[in-house]
Design a protein around this motif. Structure first.
Motif, mmCIF file in Angstrom:
data_model
loop_
_atom_site.group_PDB
_atom_site.id
_atom_site.type_symbol
_atom_site.label_atom_id
_atom_site.label_comp_id
_atom_site.label_asym_id
_atom_site.label_seq_id
_atom_site.Cartn_x
_atom_site.Cartn_y
_atom_site.Cartn_z
ATOM 1 N N LEU A 129 6.548 21.492 -35.296
ATOM 2 C CA LEU A 129 5.676 22.042 -34.911
ATOM 3 C C LEU A 129 5.151 21.697 -33.541
ATOM 4 O O LEU A 129 4.351 23.018 -33.090
ATOM 5 N N ALA A 130 4.826 20.894 -32.877
ATOM 6 C CA ALA A 130 4.819 20.516 -31.801
ATOM 7 C C ALA A 130 5.865 20.800 -30.842
ATOM 8 O O ALA A 130 5.666 21.451 -29.897
ATOM 9 N N LEU A 131 7.066 21.176 -31.021
ATOM 10 C CA LEU A 131 7.686 21.301 -30.364
ATOM 11 C C LEU A 131 7.965 22.529 -30.562
ATOM 12 O O LEU A 131 7.914 23.714 -28.581
ATOM 13 N N GLY A 132 7.438 23.336 -31.526
ATOM 14 C CA GLY A 132 7.555 25.192 -31.811
ATOM 15 C C GLY A 132 6.147 25.681 -30.562
ATOM 16 O O GLY A 132 6.273 27.042 -29.748
ATOM 17 N N ASP A 133 5.509 24.619 -30.778
ATOM 18 C CA ASP A 133 4.030 25.182 -30.095
ATOM 19 C C ASP A 133 4.279 25.134 -28.543
ATOM 20 O O ASP A 133 4.090 25.551 -27.784
ATOM 21 N N ALA A 134 4.856 23.957 -28.279
ATOM 22 C CA ALA A 134 5.297 23.322 -26.725
ATOM 23 C C ALA A 134 6.189 24.918 -26.479
ATOM 24 O O ALA A 134 6.432 25.140 -25.012
ATOM 25 N N ALA A 135 7.593 24.929 -27.032
ATOM 26 C CA ALA A 135 8.406 26.271 -26.524
ATOM 27 C C ALA A 135 7.595 27.335 -25.993
ATOM 28 O O ALA A 135 7.709 27.785 -25.323
ATOM 29 N N TYR A 136 6.725 28.133 -27.170
ATOM 30 C CA TYR A 136 6.395 28.909 -26.625
ATOM 31 C C TYR A 136 4.868 28.782 -25.591
ATOM 32 O O TYR A 136 4.691 29.937 -25.075
ATOM 33 N N ASP A 137 4.180 27.822 -25.431
ATOM 34 C CA ASP A 137 3.603 27.549 -24.279
ATOM 35 C C ASP A 137 4.985 27.751 -22.951
ATOM 36 O O ASP A 137 4.031 28.797 -22.130
ATOM 37 N N ASP A 138 5.929 26.722 -22.501
ATOM 38 C CA ASP A 138 6.687 27.707 -21.614
ATOM 39 C C ASP A 138 6.701 28.767 -21.830
ATOM 40 O O ASP A 138 7.093 28.603 -20.575
#
Length: 306
Positions: free
Chosen positions: A141-150
């Motif tokens: 979930l954290a990586l998904g959030d970070a990808a959307y933030d990117d």
């Protein structure tokens, strides 16, 4: 003296002497366990709605798009006060609002989803434990959030060599993907969410395409790193989840979760990391989300978190 009213509940009451005006507040906790089923029900509800205005067809199409992409919009269409009241006899709607929010502290019950002892389990069999599942779920979930933030920050900007520190996720992927378009990047962000959803349903997160395999490898690396650098934070995250001998067995995760499905033209006995690297080198990034032959295809209309 004031003017007398013939209405038993006052001058504002309805002509029906038995009528009452009631304000009802309902608070629901909801867990979405089958997004495709929820989406289908919402689409059917929107199809039944009557739209008024100069361009009713456009209104309907826009709402259909929203409910097919966003669980909040789907729930909004199904739980709208007018729709709920219309299903109840003997009452009429006087107005109302609907507010939906995501519970920030919600987490699946991993002890229930990944029980340590089962009737069919044999002693010594490797298993995905509640604590491992919880930590993997958190990192996905954290990586998904970070990808959307990117994606929000950079859009279609390419990753530039030497500026990798400006990116949270996409600079960690093979360089062949560094110039991919925003739609591709959204698909990569969704790969993290898809695997997290598997865990949230009590299923092992078995990657169904090269993109998901990349996503899981990143999550495994981050989970290993977090456990090493912040063991107390991980312990706090686990709470009362039961401990087990196989907790945080990352090598076991690699052996059991990666390379499960055959890759065309690859030696099934080859190391899974080498197989994936070979496949990525031979495949354009657009093909990284094509489902492996033996894997079940994910619901194509499942939408995106953002």
């Amino acid at each position: 003296m004031g003017e007398r009213s013939d209405h038993p509940q006052g001058p504002g009451a309805t002509d029906n002497p038995g009528a009452l005006e009631i304000e009802a507040t309902v608070v629901l906790g909801i867990r979405v366990t089958d997004w495709p089923a929820l989406r289908a029900a919402a689409v059917a509800a929107v199809e039944e709605l009557d739209f008024t205005g100069l361009d009713a067809a456009t209104q309907r199409m826009e709402l259909l798009r929203e409910v097919q992409e966003d669980p909040h919009a789907a729930l909004g269409a199904l739980l709208h006060p007018d729709r709920l009241i219309g299903a109840l006899p003997g009452i009429e709607a006087l107005g109302g609002t609907l507010e939906l929010s995501t519970t920030e502290d919600f987490a699946p019950d991993f002890a229930e989803l990944f029980p340590l002892e089962g009737e069919d389990d044999e002693a010594g069999d490797w298993t995905l434990t509640p604590r491992t599942a919880c930590l993997l779920h958190t990192q996905l979930l954290a990586l998904g959030d970070a990808a959307y933030d990117d994606l929000d920050e950079h859009g279609d900007e390419p990753v530039i060599e030497g500026e990798e520190q400006d990116w949270a996720v996409f600079a960690r992927l093979p360089q062949a993907s560094w110039r991919m378009h925003p739609s591709w990047r959204r698909a990569m962000a969704r790969a993290f969410d898809d695997l997290a959803d598997d865990l949230g349903l009590g299923e092992w997160p078995l990657p169904r395409c090269p993109g998901e395999e990349l996503a899981l490898r990143l999550a495994l690396a981050d989970a290993r790193g977090l456990l090493s650098s912040q063991p107390q934070a991980v312990a706090d995250l686990m709470g009362v989840l039961p401990a087990d001998l196989y907790d945080y067995d990352w090598e076991g995760c690699i052996d059991e979760l990666l390379g499960v499905y055959d890759m065309a033209g690859q030696d099934p006995d080859e190391d899974s990391a080498a197989r994936l690297e070979r496949l990525l080198a031979a495949t354009h990034p657009e093909g990284w989300f094509l489902t492996y032959d033996e894997a079940e295809e994910r619901e194509p209309g499942r939408g995106y978190r953002r």
